[in-house]
Write an enzyme that holds these catalytic residues in place. Structure first.
Site, PDB file in Angstrom:
ATOM      1  CG  HIS A 148      -2.228  -0.557   1.206  1.00  0.00           C
ATOM      2  ND1 HIS A 148      -2.095  -2.573   1.590  1.00  0.00           N
ATOM      3  CD2 HIS A 148      -3.473  -0.503   0.985  1.00  0.00           C
ATOM      4  CE1 HIS A 148      -3.219  -2.843   1.615  1.00  0.00           C
ATOM      5  NE2 HIS A 148      -3.776  -1.927   0.108  1.00  0.00           N
ATOM      6  CE  LYS A 152      -3.767  -0.846   4.940  1.00  0.00           C
ATOM      7  NZ  LYS A 152      -4.592   0.183   5.381  1.00  0.00           N
TER       8      LYS A 152
END
Ligand code: NAD
Length: 258
Positions: A148, A152
């Site tokens: 990701h 995040k």
């Protein structure tokens, strides 16, 4: 034609759901958006004359799509239950015990669903990943990698957990078989464990790969998210399903007919 109300309308997900719904007037009627500030959906750049309200309007038959804040999940469920409105919630961060207790009560009277990942592709992947693990058997080592963006704040992703949980359920394992990252004198890999590894880099929207490695061969099942619209499309599909469903608690597998 599915009438919808989007709670969390001004958020990233809410806006995309409303934008995609407004592009399909033959399939969805937007009754209202709901967020913390009142106004109109046009103020949010959505091509629709429906209002933006600060509380969920009573509109029997309309499906409430909730992508807001975990703290208000119980009040959203109870409102839908009191007004007889189906609910599709994608809000994450709600403790599983709270999801269960609220939806078990609501399912007596309304169709309801909560899914931490509403992507059609991811939900098909969950199903396939579990069946593949069962078919391959215990001689295949299973590892999950996810990647990701660098903003995040949690790891591993909820979807990586869901993949591991689905594989555990299909193969008689449990969360005690999850192994998060490896470092130091780990010893040899224990048969049956499921390694889960998180990469954080750049602007990656969300990649998940399940690795199945046996003696002499390897299978990789992968999913790459290109945009958040995959969640919005899944939410709209769930709403269309719930609008026609009998009271009960549903999961994305039901929506997709898996
Ligand atoms: P966001 O912060 O951009 O939007 C949330 C919106 O909810 C904001 O506009 C906020 O003002 C509004 N809100 C907060 N409290 C409210 C209240 N009491 N009443 C009405 N509105 C309220 O967040 P986002 O990226 O749109 O994500 C929203 C939620 O959806 C998060 O929990 C996120 O993790 C989850 N999510 C789920 C999926 C999925 O597939 N299930 C996918 C992406 C995001």
């Amino acid at each position: 034609m599915t009438p919808i109300i989007v709670n969390g309308a001004a958020g990233r997900m809410g806006r995309r759901i409303l934008t995609l719904a407004a592009e399909q007037p033959q399939a969805y009627t937007i009754v209202a958006g709901v967020d913390r500030q009142p106004g109109s959906l046009r103020d949010l750049g959505i091509a629709c004359d429906a209002p933006l309200r600060t509380s969920i309007p009573d509109e029997s038959g309309a499906v409430v799509i909730d992508f807001s804040h975990h703290g208000i999940f119980p009040s959203v469920v109870r409102h839908c239950l009191a007004k007889g409105m189906p609910l599709a919630s994608g809000t994450t961060g709600v403790p599983p015990a709270v999801v269960d207790s609220e939806l078990i009560a609501a399912a007596q009277r309304i169709p309801c669903l909560h899914a931490g990942n509403m992507s059609v592709g991811v939900n098909v992947l969950l199903d396939v990943a579990a069946r593949l693990a069962k078919a391959l058997g215990e001689d295949y080592d299973i590892e999950i990698t996810e990647a990701h963006h660098n903003q995040k704040i949690d790891a591993p992703s909820g979807t990586a957990f869901s993949l591991a949980d689905a594989i555990c359920a299909a193969t008689g394992r449990s969360r005690s078989d999850h192994v998060h990252g490896r470092q130091g004198q780990t010893g040899a890999r224990r048969k049956g464990e499921i390694g889960i590894h998180a990469l954080r880099m750049g602007d990656v929207v969300g990649d998940h790969t399940v690795w199945y490695v046996g003696g002499g061969e390897r299978i990789q099942l992968g999913h790459v998210a290109h945009s958040r619209d995959i969640f919005a499309r899944g939410a709209l599909r769930a709403a269309a399903f719930l609008a026609k469903a009998r009271p009960g608690r549903y999961v994305m597998k039901d929506v997709l007919g898996l």
